[in-house]
Design an enzyme around this catalytic site. Structure first.
Site, PDB file in Angstrom:
ATOM      1  N   PRO A   1       1.048   7.387  -2.691  1.00 19.28           N
ATOM      2  CA  PRO A   1       2.008   7.886  -3.637  1.00 19.28           C
ATOM      3  C   PRO A   1       3.409   8.038  -3.263  1.00 19.28           C
ATOM      4  CG  PRO A   1       1.253   9.711  -2.598  1.00 19.28           C
ATOM      5  CD  PRO A   1       0.469   8.594  -1.901  1.00 19.28           C
ATOM      6  N   GLY A   2       3.752   7.260  -2.327  1.00 19.26           N
ATOM      7  CA  GLY A   2       5.374   6.915  -2.038  1.00 19.26           C
ATOM      8  C   GLY A   2       6.276   7.670  -1.183  1.00 19.26           C
ATOM      9  N   GLY A   3       5.690   8.463  -0.124  1.00 18.38           N
ATOM     10  CA  GLY A   3       6.738   9.128   0.711  1.00 18.38           C
ATOM     11  C   GLY A   3       7.264   7.854   1.360  1.00 18.38           C
ATOM     12  N   LYS A   4       6.853   7.018   1.619  1.00 22.45           N
ATOM     13  CA  LYS A   4       7.766   6.017   2.761  1.00 22.45           C
ATOM     14  C   LYS A   4       8.513   5.252   1.556  1.00 22.45           C
ATOM     15  CE  LYS A   4       3.678   6.269   5.741  1.00 22.45           C
ATOM     16  NZ  LYS A   4       2.866   6.938   5.052  1.00 22.45           N
TER      17      LYS A   4
ATOM     18  N   CYS B   1       0.791  -1.169  -0.015  1.00 26.07           N
ATOM     19  CA  CYS B   1      -0.017   0.052  -0.050  1.00 26.07           C
ATOM     20  C   CYS B   1       0.808   1.293  -0.099  1.00 26.07           C
ATOM     21  CB  CYS B   1      -1.044  -0.045   1.042  1.00 26.07           C
ATOM     22  SG  CYS B   1      -1.959  -1.384   1.157  1.00 26.07           S
TER      23      CYS B   1
ATOM     24  N   CYS C   1      -3.065   6.318   9.292  1.00 35.22           N
ATOM     25  CA  CYS C   1      -3.229   7.887   9.517  1.00 35.22           C
ATOM     26  C   CYS C   1      -4.473   8.117  10.330  1.00 35.22           C
ATOM     27  CB  CYS C   1      -2.870   8.735   8.318  1.00 35.22           C
ATOM     28  SG  CYS C   1      -3.781   8.464   7.029  1.00 35.22           S
TER      29      CYS C   1
ATOM     30  N   ASP D   1       0.820  -1.516  -4.669  1.00 38.82           N
ATOM     31  CA  ASP D   1      -0.445  -0.579  -4.510  1.00 38.82           C
ATOM     32  C   ASP D   1      -1.535  -1.250  -5.721  1.00 38.82           C
ATOM     33  OD1 ASP D   1      -0.963   2.202  -2.909  1.00 38.82           O
ATOM     34  OD2 ASP D   1      -2.383   1.785  -4.349  1.00 38.82           O
TER      35      ASP D   1
END
Ligand SMILES: C[S@@+](CC[C@H](N)C(=O)[O-])C[C@H]1O[C@@H](n2cnc3c(N)ncnc32)[C@H](O)[C@@H]1O
Length: 422
Positions: A241-244, A238, A354, A259
């Site tokens: 958009p990919g910050g992690k 999951c 979150c 994803d």
């Protein structure tokens, strides 16, 4: 409309805000999805419409109380008159729009309808003077839920925080670049590789095009920090958009990102290209997909009600009804069960949401550990997380409204690191 037939300047943006509010409150859409439909507007008007709808959602219960205080006639919740009044008052309180512009852009929205009523109520309230509203009452159902889960202080903090514009958090691919950026442009560093700025136009900041950093709420940067540094192969489940994903790749892991949303994965691809980072990307439904191997570590940043993002996305306060929370919790449980099978013995499974709902956080992980004795919670140790994160307790990380409030606050989050023993 003026007598020459031209529409009053700025009315189109207000009309779009009216439609956005309707899409959120009546049809349960996100503000972003509702905003994307306003294709008839130039970008500056679309941004204005989103800002007006956002300010309205932030303050809805207090705006309604103001409206009710100025008319003996109870306006139905979904009446156009009430919605137009909400929008006008939100502009005055949240955006500082001058009175004449409020009136001139509100009245055309009720042409052929309750124009006199709207004019009368607006006039009464503007003459009376509007309160500053540096704390906003949340919807009653949300306040009750959060009070029961977290107590009064947290509800009061959330009321104050939603009234403020959240700061801009940047995560740097190379922690040293954050210090260099801060030397010339200021900013407050609250964690390695992090800088907090006042709101700014992102694309104008130095280093954006070069991909030195990305925008990521500081709380959202915590889960990836719990992936053990020695883990080689890491699955980001999951991921878009990919910050992690960007954090994990920048930290030196070999990352596979999965994803189910093709378009969101497209944004992940753009983000990786911009930051010159690389990962294996897979478009797949994690409930159906099966990896060919097990991983040293898995980060499951699960889909959730997102109520922790209430400051930037105030519509979550209205969208996240109990049914939605329960559906998300059921999906998270299934995703956790699958991710557990793909974690190597001795490996780590980091679960995050979150969300400010215990059903999606604490309850989820308690149930998982009870049903999966091979897994145990591994609390963060010194150095895993920045010092402001509360330690102790049952072994997970819970970020609540109120944490770092003087510095601008954080999104609400829940994070747990589970280690597979056998
Ligand atoms: C909380 S967001 C992830 C944010 C991301 N980790 C980041 O840091 O940018 C949840 C993601 O789960 C994805 N998703 C929802 N259901 C899924 C499923 N069954 N399989 C795979 N991905 C799913 C959504 O498309 C969404 O991108």
């Amino acid at each position: 409309m003026p007598s020459d037939g031209r529409s009053v300047e700025g009315v189109d943006a207000r009309r779009a805000a009216l439609q956005m509010l309707d899409a959120v409150l009546r049809r349960g859409q996100t503000l972003e999805a509702a905003g994307a439909r306003a294709t008839n507007l130039v970008p500056v008007d679309r941004a204005l419409a989103s800002a007006i709808a956002g300010e309205t959602l932030r303050r809805l219960p207090d705006l309604d109380a103001l409206i009710d205080s100025a008319t003996r006639q109870r306006l139905p919740d979904d009446s156009k008159a009430r919605t137009v009044l909400r929008l006008a008052l939100a502009q005055k309180i949240g955006l500082g729009t001058p009175d004449h512009a409020l009136v001139a852009t509100a009245l055309p929205l009720v042409d052929g309808g309750p124009r006199r009523l709207v004019h009368g109520v607006l006039g009464t309230l503007l003459r009376r003077g509007l309160p500053a509203m540096d704390s906003c009452t949340l919807p009653e159902a949300v306040e009750e839920r959060w009070r029961a889960a977290w107590g009064d202080e947290v509800v009061l903090a959330a009321r104050r925080l939603i009234a403020r514009r959240p700061p801009l958090d940047l995560t740097f691919a190379k922690p040293d670049s954050a210090a260099i950026f801060a030397e010339s442009h200021g900013g407050l560093s609250l964690a390695a590789g992090h800088l907090r700025l006042g709101s700014s136009n992102v694309a104008d900041l130095p280093g954006f095009a070069q991909g030195e950093w990305w925008v990521q709420d500081l709380a959202a940067s915590l889960p990836a920090r719990l992936i053990p540094s020695q883990a080689e192969a890491v699955l980001d489940l999951c991921a878009a958009p990919g910050g992690k994903t960007m954090q994990l790749v920048a930290a030196g892991h070999r990352v596979t990102s999965v994803d189910s949303s093709k378009s969101r994965l497209g944004r992940l691809r753009e983000n990786l290209d911009r930051t010159h980072l690389s990962a294996e990307l897979i478009t797949a439904d994690a409930l159906l997909w099966k990896p060919k191997r097990q991983y040293d570590a898995i980060l499951l940043d699960a889909p959730c009600s997102a109520t922790g993002t209430y400051r930037r996305h105030p519509e979550v306060l209205y969208r996240a009804r109990p049914r939605i929370i329960a559906d998300n919790a059921a999906l998270q449980a299934r995703l956790l069960e699958r991710a557990a099978q793909w974690t190597k013995p001795g490996g780590a499974l980091v679960y995050s949401v979150c969300s400010l709902e215990p059903q999606e956080g604490e309850d989820q992980v308690k149930a998982f550990v009870a049903a999966n004795p091979a897994f145990e919670l591994q609390p963060p140790v010194a150095g895993d997380l920045p010092p402001f994160v509360p330690s102790g307790g049952p072994g997970w990380v819970r970020v609540l409204p109120g944490l770092l409030e003087p510095e601008g606050g954080l999104d609400g989050f829940f994070i747990a690191r589970l280690v597979r023993r056998t």
